[in-house]
Design a protein around this motif. Structure first.
Motif, PDB file in Angstrom:
ATOM      1  N   GLN A 158     183.086  32.825  25.367  1.00  0.00           N
ATOM      2  CA  GLN A 158     183.613  31.508  25.741  1.00  0.00           C
ATOM      3  C   GLN A 158     182.478  30.595  26.198  1.00  0.00           C
ATOM      4  N   ALA A 159     181.591  31.119  27.022  1.00  0.00           N
ATOM      5  CA  ALA A 159     180.498  30.307  27.559  1.00  0.00           C
ATOM      6  C   ALA A 159     179.585  29.800  26.433  1.00  0.00           C
ATOM      7  N   ALA A 160     179.338  30.641  25.445  1.00  0.00           N
ATOM      8  CA  ALA A 160     178.464  30.234  24.344  1.00  0.00           C
ATOM      9  C   ALA A 160     179.064  29.061  23.582  1.00  0.00           C
ATOM     10  N   LEU A 161     180.354  29.134  23.284  1.00  0.00           N
ATOM     11  CA  LEU A 161     180.991  28.040  22.555  1.00  0.00           C
ATOM     12  C   LEU A 161     181.070  26.784  23.416  1.00  0.00           C
ATOM     13  N   LEU A 162     181.403  26.931  24.696  1.00  0.00           N
ATOM     14  CA  LEU A 162     181.523  25.768  25.568  1.00  0.00           C
ATOM     15  C   LEU A 162     180.179  25.077  25.774  1.00  0.00           C
ATOM     16  N   HIS A 163     179.105  25.844  25.775  1.00  0.00           N
ATOM     17  CA  HIS A 163     177.773  25.232  25.851  1.00  0.00           C
ATOM     18  C   HIS A 163     177.541  24.318  24.648  1.00  0.00           C
ATOM     19  N   VAL A 164     177.944  24.788  23.488  1.00  0.00           N
ATOM     20  CA  VAL A 164     177.769  23.998  22.265  1.00  0.00           C
ATOM     21  C   VAL A 164     178.640  22.749  22.309  1.00  0.00           C
ATOM     22  N   LEU A 165     179.892  22.905  22.718  1.00  0.00           N
ATOM     23  CA  LEU A 165     180.813  21.764  22.737  1.00  0.00           C
ATOM     24  C   LEU A 165     180.459  20.767  23.833  1.00  0.00           C
ATOM     25  N   GLY A 166     179.817  21.246  24.898  1.00  0.00           N
ATOM     26  CA  GLY A 166     179.497  20.368  26.012  1.00  0.00           C
ATOM     27  C   GLY A 166     178.213  19.594  25.863  1.00  0.00           C
ATOM     28  N   ALA A 167     177.419  19.944  24.881  1.00  0.00           N
ATOM     29  CA  ALA A 167     176.154  19.226  24.682  1.00  0.00           C
ATOM     30  C   ALA A 167     176.433  17.774  24.325  1.00  0.00           C
ATOM     31  N   GLU A 168     175.700  16.863  24.950  1.00  0.00           N
ATOM     32  CA  GLU A 168     175.882  15.438  24.692  1.00  0.00           C
ATOM     33  C   GLU A 168     174.914  14.992  23.607  1.00  0.00           C
ATOM     34  N   VAL A 169     175.469  14.565  22.503  1.00  0.00           N
ATOM     35  CA  VAL A 169     174.655  14.155  21.361  1.00  0.00           C
ATOM     36  C   VAL A 169     174.547  12.639  21.349  1.00  0.00           C
ATOM     37  N   ARG A 170     173.334  12.136  21.399  1.00  0.00           N
ATOM     38  CA  ARG A 170     173.109  10.682  21.398  1.00  0.00           C
ATOM     39  C   ARG A 170     171.942  10.350  20.487  1.00  0.00           C
ATOM     40  N   GLY A 171     172.125   9.343  19.702  1.00  0.00           N
ATOM     41  CA  GLY A 171     171.035   8.842  18.865  1.00  0.00           C
ATOM     42  C   GLY A 171     170.437   9.882  17.946  1.00  0.00           C
ATOM     43  N   GLY A 172     171.285  10.797  17.468  1.00  0.00           N
ATOM     44  CA  GLY A 172     170.814  11.804  16.533  1.00  0.00           C
ATOM     45  C   GLY A 172     170.192  13.008  17.201  1.00  0.00           C
ATOM     46  N   GLY A 173     170.023  12.981  18.531  1.00  0.00           N
ATOM     47  CA  GLY A 173     169.462  14.123  19.244  1.00  0.00           C
ATOM     48  C   GLY A 173     170.463  14.678  20.220  1.00  0.00           C
ATOM     49  N   THR A 174     170.085  15.796  20.844  1.00  0.00           N
ATOM     50  CA  THR A 174     170.965  16.444  21.808  1.00  0.00           C
ATOM     51  C   THR A 174     170.321  16.386  23.182  1.00  0.00           C
ATOM     52  N   ASN A 175     171.045  15.815  24.153  1.00  0.00           N
ATOM     53  CA  ASN A 175     170.544  15.779  25.520  1.00  0.00           C
ATOM     54  C   ASN A 175     171.128  16.951  26.286  1.00  0.00           C
ATOM     55  N   GLY A 176     170.333  17.565  27.123  1.00  0.00           N
ATOM     56  CA  GLY A 176     170.808  18.691  27.903  1.00  0.00           C
ATOM     57  C   GLY A 176     169.649  19.619  28.189  1.00  0.00           C
ATOM     58  N   ALA A 177     169.977  20.771  28.797  1.00  0.00           N
ATOM     59  CA  ALA A 177     168.906  21.693  29.165  1.00  0.00           C
ATOM     60  C   ALA A 177     168.183  22.208  27.924  1.00  0.00           C
ATOM     61  N   GLU A 178     168.930  22.426  26.868  1.00  0.00           N
ATOM     62  CA  GLU A 178     168.314  22.926  25.645  1.00  0.00           C
ATOM     63  C   GLU A 178     168.896  22.180  24.462  1.00  0.00           C
ATOM     64  N   ALA A 179     168.075  21.926  23.468  1.00  0.00           N
ATOM     65  CA  ALA A 179     168.573  21.335  22.232  1.00  0.00           C
ATOM     66  C   ALA A 179     169.346  22.393  21.461  1.00  0.00           C
ATOM     67  N   LEU A 180     170.359  21.951  20.731  1.00  0.00           N
ATOM     68  CA  LEU A 180     171.135  22.879  19.921  1.00  0.00           C
ATOM     69  C   LEU A 180     170.351  23.263  18.677  1.00  0.00           C
ATOM     70  N   SER A 181     170.520  24.496  18.275  1.00  0.00           N
ATOM     71  CA  SER A 181     169.961  24.917  17.001  1.00  0.00           C
ATOM     72  C   SER A 181     170.778  24.285  15.878  1.00  0.00           C
ATOM     73  N   SER A 182     170.266  24.351  14.672  1.00  0.00           N
ATOM     74  CA  SER A 182     171.000  23.766  13.547  1.00  0.00           C
ATOM     75  C   SER A 182     172.348  24.461  13.346  1.00  0.00           C
ATOM     76  N   ALA A 183     172.383  25.783  13.568  1.00  0.00           N
ATOM     77  CA  ALA A 183     173.645  26.510  13.434  1.00  0.00           C
ATOM     78  C   ALA A 183     174.634  26.079  14.512  1.00  0.00           C
ATOM     79  N   GLU A 184     174.148  25.891  15.736  1.00  0.00           N
ATOM     80  CA  GLU A 184     175.031  25.456  16.828  1.00  0.00           C
ATOM     81  C   GLU A 184     175.551  24.043  16.577  1.00  0.00           C
ATOM     82  N   ALA A 185     174.653  23.178  16.095  1.00  0.00           N
ATOM     83  CA  ALA A 185     175.077  21.802  15.808  1.00  0.00           C
ATOM     84  C   ALA A 185     176.149  21.782  14.722  1.00  0.00           C
TER      85      ALA A 185
END
Length: 309
Positions: A158-185
């Protein structure tokens, strides 16, 4: 966030890190009102704390429109307090069955702004609440959205999926502690697309629904709630039989849906209508009948009203 640091309520506000957008409500004058209810009676939509800000300058008691608070729970007829909707008054109360409430008849336009503070963990286990949480609810107090979603998880998956869904994507990039991998995106995009189509339209979206149901137990939770509602309605039927009253349309045995499973309310109007059909009603009386059966069925008969809460 200040309340979460208060020892008396901190445990109850754990995982309450989200809120809906402000809802503005105007009750027109002319005796408009809202019936007795609780905001989250089945504990399935995530709402934990209700806040209401009143915007009515020059409000007087004769204008009506008080928010009537009852003692717990829905069957209670004991009035706790009537709150005048005066300008700049902020009211906070639990969204659960601890605080049944109604809006009394308003004889002047009555304006209010409501915000509900949301428990993320509760939302994970109900499909509609989950969809609102990940697409509409805002994270409060400047906290990291992905981190607070992950904190609500009960398993690493659950935590892994919620991390992906919670990432804030702005201007084509991902803001947060870690950028999402292409698979996660890609996973994020597919899940959000399925939610946007209400898990319909194609097999890919339906597959996402099966995945999320298995992960968060949506169908299992629905079945459990329906069993609880069914058991409550059986008890309601027994009470109607003991009072010699016919069963109102609001009580239906079978398989109720979570959307329509709020316990019904036996109204005085219903008692008046059926009193002549039952000898027992003649000895009990309308007021006593309502007092012992308050909170049983949905307001009878036919008009559906938009909820304030």
């Amino acid at each position: 966030l200040g309340l979460k640091g208060c020892p008396q309520v901190a445990a109850r506000l754990e995982n309450v890190d989200f809120a809906n957008s402000a809802m503005c409500t105007i009750y027109p004058g002319g005796a408009s009102r809202y019936i007795k209810h609780t905001d989250n009676s089945l504990m399935t939509d995530g709402r934990r704390l209700t806040t209401i800000l009143y915007l009515n300058k020059g409000w007087e008691p004769g204008h009506g429109g008080q928010l009537r608070l009852f003692e717990p729970t829905m069957p209670s007829t004991t009035i706790k307090r009537d709150v005048e909707p005066v300008f700049n008054r902020l009211l906070l109360f639990w969204s659960t069955e601890e605080v049944p409430h109604e809006v009394l008849s308003s004889f002047r336009d009555r304006a209010a702004v409501s915000i509900w503070y949301i428990c993320a963990r509760e939302c994970l286990h109900a499909e509609d609440a989950f969809k609102r949480l990940v697409t509409k609810c805002r994270c409060i107090g400047g906290q990291d959205r992905a981190a607070r979603l992950c904190a609500a998880a009960t398993s690493p998956a659950q935590a892994a999926l919620l991390h992906v869904l919670g990432a804030e994507v702005r201007g084509g990039g991902t803001n947060g502690a870690e950028a999402l991998s292409s698979a996660e995106a890609q996973d994020r995009q597919e899940v959000l697309a399925a939610i946007g189509h209400d898990f319909g339209g194609c097999e890919r979206h339906r597959r996402q629904h099966r995945r999320l149901d298995a992960l968060f137990g949506w169908d299992e939770r629905v079945a459990r709630v329906e069993e609880e509602v069914q058991a409550a309605q059986v008890e309601q039927l027994k009470l109607f039989q003991q009072m010699g009253l016919p069963v109102p349309p609001g009580i239906r045995l079978g398989k109720p849906s979570m959307a329509s499973s709020a316990p019904p309310l036996l109204t005085e109007e219903y008692v008046r209508r059926t009193q002549h059909r039952s000898e027992s009603c003649k000895s009990v009386g309308v007021a006593e009948s309502v007092a012992c059966a308050d909170g049983l069925a949905a307001v009878l008969p036919t008009v559906e009203i938009e909820q304030e809460g």
